[in-house]
Design an enzyme around this catalytic site. Structure first.
Site, PDB file in Angstrom:
ATOM      1  N   HIS A  49       0.868  -1.170   0.115  1.00  0.00           N
ATOM      2  CA  HIS A  49       0.035   0.063  -0.128  1.00  0.00           C
ATOM      3  C   HIS A  49       0.795   1.035  -0.141  1.00  0.00           C
ATOM      4  CE1 HIS A  49      -3.765  -2.268   1.911  1.00  0.00           C
ATOM      5  NE2 HIS A  49      -3.399  -2.607   0.775  1.00  0.00           N
ATOM      6  N   GLU A  51       1.467   3.496   2.194  1.00  0.00           N
ATOM      7  CA  GLU A  51       2.324   4.147   3.183  1.00  0.00           C
ATOM      8  C   GLU A  51       3.668   3.127   3.170  1.00  0.00           C
ATOM      9  OE1 GLU A  51      -1.889   4.357   4.556  1.00  0.00           O
ATOM     10  OE2 GLU A  51      -0.809   3.169   3.181  1.00  0.00           O
ATOM     11  N   CYS A  75      -5.061   1.632   6.636  1.00  0.00           N
ATOM     12  CA  CYS A  75      -5.845   0.379   6.911  1.00  0.00           C
ATOM     13  C   CYS A  75      -5.299  -0.211   8.121  1.00  0.00           C
ATOM     14  CB  CYS A  75      -5.725  -0.499   5.627  1.00  0.00           C
ATOM     15  SG  CYS A  75      -3.978  -1.397   5.471  1.00  0.00           S
ATOM     16  N   CYS A  84      -1.284  -0.825   7.586  1.00  0.00           N
ATOM     17  CA  CYS A  84      -0.668   0.139   7.405  1.00  0.00           C
ATOM     18  C   CYS A  84      -0.587   1.068   8.458  1.00  0.00           C
ATOM     19  CB  CYS A  84      -1.235   1.113   6.186  1.00  0.00           C
ATOM     20  SG  CYS A  84      -0.764   0.220   4.423  1.00  0.00           S
TER      21      CYS A  84
END
Length: 142
Positions: A49, A51, A75, A84
């Site tokens: 993702h 991040e 998330c 994340c």
């Protein structure tokens, strides 16, 4: 907090298209001492993702004093990738600026709760209208 960095995170998020689908195109910019040290965006399904991609792109730079600008709430659940929100905490980021909450019921405030429970300062709603307009086709919003 600076809208300029969130605008940059939004621009970065556009690089995720179309390969990130069905995940939303999210962007993250890491800022330290007034300079972008790294950025990242959602990779193809099963990939990192935004991040995590930004943290990896920082190439072992210390996260002390870093502010993460993220277009969508980090998330809070483990799926194909780790959560994340936990990753941001684990690497030592203490300030996160989020444009908007993730309406996915697996998140929807849970990522923010993880960050705040760990003592991370969270600022919400920066550049929210613009990010919400961009993400609306991916989040089922009108």
């Amino acid at each position: 907090m600076n809208k300029k960095w969130m605008r940059e995170a939004l621009e970065v998020s556009k690089k995720a298209l179309p390969k990130c689908r069905p995940n939303p195109p999210v962007g993250c910019v890491l800022v330290k001492e007034g300079y972008v040290i790294a950025s990242g965006y959602t990779q193809a399904i099963g990939g990192h993702h935004a991040e995590v991609e930004a943290i990896n792109n920082a190439k072992n730079t210390s996260m002390v004093g870093v502010t993460a600008y993220v277009t969508l709430e980090p998330c809070a659940f483990v799926g194909r990738t780790p959560a994340c929100a936990n990753t941001l905490v684990d690497v030592g980021i203490r300030h996160v600026v989020v444009a908007m909450l993730d309406p996915d019921p697996r998140n929807n405030g849970k990522g923010i709760a993880i960050l705040e429970a760990a003592g991370v300062t969270v600022d919400m709603g920066v550049y929210e209208k613009e990010v919400a307009a961009f993400l609306s086709p991916y989040l089922g919003q009108s």
